[in-house]
Write a protein that holds these residues in place. Structure first.
Motif, mmCIF file in Angstrom:
data_model
loop_
_atom_site.group_PDB
_atom_site.id
_atom_site.type_symbol
_atom_site.label_atom_id
_atom_site.label_comp_id
_atom_site.label_asym_id
_atom_site.label_seq_id
_atom_site.Cartn_x
_atom_site.Cartn_y
_atom_site.Cartn_z
ATOM 1 N N ASN A 142 0.723 -1.199 -0.095
ATOM 2 C CA ASN A 142 -0.177 -0.103 0.150
ATOM 3 C C ASN A 142 0.838 1.245 0.013
ATOM 4 O O ASN A 142 0.402 2.352 0.057
ATOM 5 C CB ASN A 142 -0.880 -0.036 1.135
ATOM 6 N N LYS A 143 2.007 1.105 -0.128
ATOM 7 C CA LYS A 143 3.072 2.301 -0.089
ATOM 8 C C LYS A 143 3.190 3.011 1.072
ATOM 9 O O LYS A 143 3.785 4.128 1.351
ATOM 10 C CB LYS A 143 2.825 3.018 -1.453
ATOM 11 N N THR A 144 2.637 2.382 2.148
ATOM 12 C CA THR A 144 2.615 3.075 3.431
ATOM 13 C C THR A 144 4.141 3.089 4.196
ATOM 14 O O THR A 144 4.295 4.128 4.614
ATOM 15 C CB THR A 144 1.743 2.101 4.548
ATOM 16 N N LEU A 145 4.995 2.331 3.855
ATOM 17 C CA LEU A 145 6.335 2.193 4.163
ATOM 18 C C LEU A 145 7.110 3.401 3.647
ATOM 19 O O LEU A 145 8.356 3.567 3.855
ATOM 20 C CB LEU A 145 7.134 0.871 3.909
ATOM 21 N N GLN A 146 6.604 3.897 2.417
ATOM 22 C CA GLN A 146 7.251 5.039 1.778
ATOM 23 C C GLN A 146 6.878 6.373 2.233
ATOM 24 O O GLN A 146 7.654 7.244 1.801
ATOM 25 C CB GLN A 146 7.219 4.910 0.007
ATOM 26 N N GLN A 147 5.938 6.448 3.133
ATOM 27 C CA GLN A 147 5.525 7.805 3.505
ATOM 28 C C GLN A 147 6.227 8.394 4.449
ATOM 29 O O GLN A 147 6.652 7.645 5.540
ATOM 30 C CB GLN A 147 4.039 7.654 3.824
#
Length: 100
Positions: free
Chosen positions: A31-36
């Motif tokens: 979910n691209k949460t780790l890139q926020q």
């Protein structure tokens, strides 16, 4: 029945404990949460769980803290979606759980 609102401590304990689950880490990565940036800052903030008195509340401190440590690495946060990384992660977290 009266419902009480969970405390910040309870919410953070539940969240940091979920980091010991490789499937959850893969979900966060997909979910691209780790890139926020705000999420990355939150992961850094959660490092306090590695110290007393907080560590005593972790059900699986070895796995949880290893996952939290790995998540500090930008490379790991990018690579966690690769199948071989997911497999190694599951093995590493299982090993961490054995050191409980």
């Amino acid at each position: 029945m009266t419902m009480t609102t969970p405390t910040r401590f309870e919410l953070e304990l539940e969240f940091v404990s979920m980091l010991a689950n490789p499937a959850y880490l893969i979900f966060l990565a997909s979910n691209k949460t780790l890139q926020q940036p705000t999420f990355i800052a939150y992961l850094e903030y959660l490092q306090y769980w590695a110290k007393e008195p907080y560590i005593q509340y972790l059900s699986y401190p070895g796995s949880t803290l290893r996952a939290l440590e790995l998540l500090q690495s930008e490379d790991f946060r990018k690579d966690v979606l690769r199948p071989e990384v997911g497999t190694r992660l599951a093995e590493a977290l299982l090993e961490g759980a054995k050191r409980r």
